[in-house]
Design an enzyme around this catalytic site. Sequence first.
Site, PDB file in Angstrom:
ATOM      1  N   CYS A   7       0.876  -1.167   0.000  1.00 48.14           N
ATOM      2  CA  CYS A   7       0.000   0.000   0.000  1.00 48.14           C
ATOM      3  C   CYS A   7       0.917   1.222   0.000  1.00 48.14           C
ATOM      4  O   CYS A   7       2.139   1.096  -0.033  1.00 48.14           O
ATOM      5  CB  CYS A   7      -0.985  -0.004   1.168  1.00 48.14           C
ATOM      6  SG  CYS A   7      -0.250   0.083   2.806  1.00 48.14           S
ATOM      7  N   ASN A  10       2.553   1.416   4.030  1.00 46.89           N
ATOM      8  CA  ASN A  10       2.907   0.222   4.794  1.00 46.89           C
ATOM      9  C   ASN A  10       2.648   0.412   6.284  1.00 46.89           C
ATOM     10  O   ASN A  10       3.406  -0.023   7.135  1.00 46.89           O
ATOM     11  CB  ASN A  10       4.358  -0.187   4.531  1.00 46.89           C
ATOM     12  CG  ASN A  10       4.708  -1.605   4.969  1.00 46.89           C
ATOM     13  OD1 ASN A  10       5.834  -1.865   5.383  1.00 46.89           O
ATOM     14  ND2 ASN A  10       3.791  -2.537   4.882  1.00 46.89           N
ATOM     15  N   CYS A  12      -1.026   0.507   7.388  1.00 44.26           N
ATOM     16  CA  CYS A  12      -2.392   0.053   7.685  1.00 44.26           C
ATOM     17  C   CYS A  12      -2.759  -1.208   6.901  1.00 44.26           C
ATOM     18  O   CYS A  12      -2.713  -2.313   7.420  1.00 44.26           O
ATOM     19  CB  CYS A  12      -3.417   1.133   7.336  1.00 44.26           C
ATOM     20  SG  CYS A  12      -3.204   2.707   8.126  1.00 44.26           S
ATOM     21  N   ARG A  13      -3.104  -0.991   5.641  1.00 43.83           N
ATOM     22  CA  ARG A  13      -3.664  -2.079   4.839  1.00 43.83           C
ATOM     23  C   ARG A  13      -2.686  -3.218   4.605  1.00 43.83           C
ATOM     24  O   ARG A  13      -3.022  -4.386   4.820  1.00 43.83           O
ATOM     25  CB  ARG A  13      -4.166  -1.533   3.497  1.00 43.83           C
ATOM     26  CG  ARG A  13      -5.292  -0.531   3.644  1.00 43.83           C
ATOM     27  CD  ARG A  13      -5.698   0.089   2.334  1.00 43.83           C
ATOM     28  NE  ARG A  13      -4.652   0.990   1.835  1.00 43.83           N
ATOM     29  CZ  ARG A  13      -4.686   1.597   0.658  1.00 43.83           C
ATOM     30  NH1 ARG A  13      -5.694   1.378  -0.168  1.00 43.83           N
ATOM     31  NH2 ARG A  13      -3.704   2.397   0.288  1.00 43.83           N
ATOM     32  N   SER A  14      -1.491  -2.904   4.152  1.00 49.81           N
ATOM     33  CA  SER A  14      -0.559  -3.989   3.800  1.00 49.81           C
ATOM     34  C   SER A  14      -0.066  -4.772   5.015  1.00 49.81           C
ATOM     35  O   SER A  14       0.000  -6.002   4.951  1.00 49.81           O
ATOM     36  CB  SER A  14       0.593  -3.479   2.939  1.00 49.81           C
ATOM     37  OG  SER A  14       1.318  -2.461   3.560  1.00 49.81           O
ATOM     38  N   ASP A 123      -8.289   2.925   1.998  1.00 49.34           N
ATOM     39  CA  ASP A 123      -7.307   3.323   3.005  1.00 49.34           C
ATOM     40  C   ASP A 123      -8.022   3.969   4.197  1.00 49.34           C
ATOM     41  O   ASP A 123      -8.627   5.024   4.061  1.00 49.34           O
ATOM     42  CB  ASP A 123      -6.319   4.310   2.390  1.00 49.34           C
ATOM     43  CG  ASP A 123      -5.122   4.598   3.273  1.00 49.34           C
ATOM     44  OD1 ASP A 123      -5.148   4.224   4.460  1.00 49.34           O
ATOM     45  OD2 ASP A 123      -4.162   5.200   2.766  1.00 49.34           O
TER      46      ASP A 123
END
Length: 156
Positions: A7, A10, A12-14, A123
């Site tokens: 993302c 690096n 939150c999402r990933s 996000d």
Amino acid sequence: MKILFVCIGNSCRSPMAESVMRSVANRHGLTDWQVDSAALREWNVGRRPEDRALAVLAENGLSSDHVGRQIEATDFLHFDYIFGMDEGNVADLLALVPPAGCRAKVELLGNYRGKELDKIIIDPYFEHGIHGFRRCFDQIVICCENFVKLHKNTII
């Protein structure tokens, strides 16, 4: 199988996807799968994931010891799959593919979410509170479960 989630930062999402995929793979007995995450930008290199992401992982019995890193050219040669969380991530990743070639299949993680569902993992970083992180987590779980079910017998 070697999988990298990417993302923009690096944080939150990933890293959530990394933790979820490790858990799903382990539950299916796929202990040899390698899973990591990285950023497109350097903002969070050397930092732990966002506190709200860690809180949502903990709510679901997961954790992360990930330290933020930025994607490198060698990642395209090392990993089998590199997943972006949204279309912008995928476009940025495709622009970074080294001229010498790419082993990894670069695609949108949301492709594994289901035909009737939105394929973008939104996000949650700039949202207030933790709700967006919970929504993001739920989306990631569906994608990882579907990916594993589809690929658990694949030898790369």
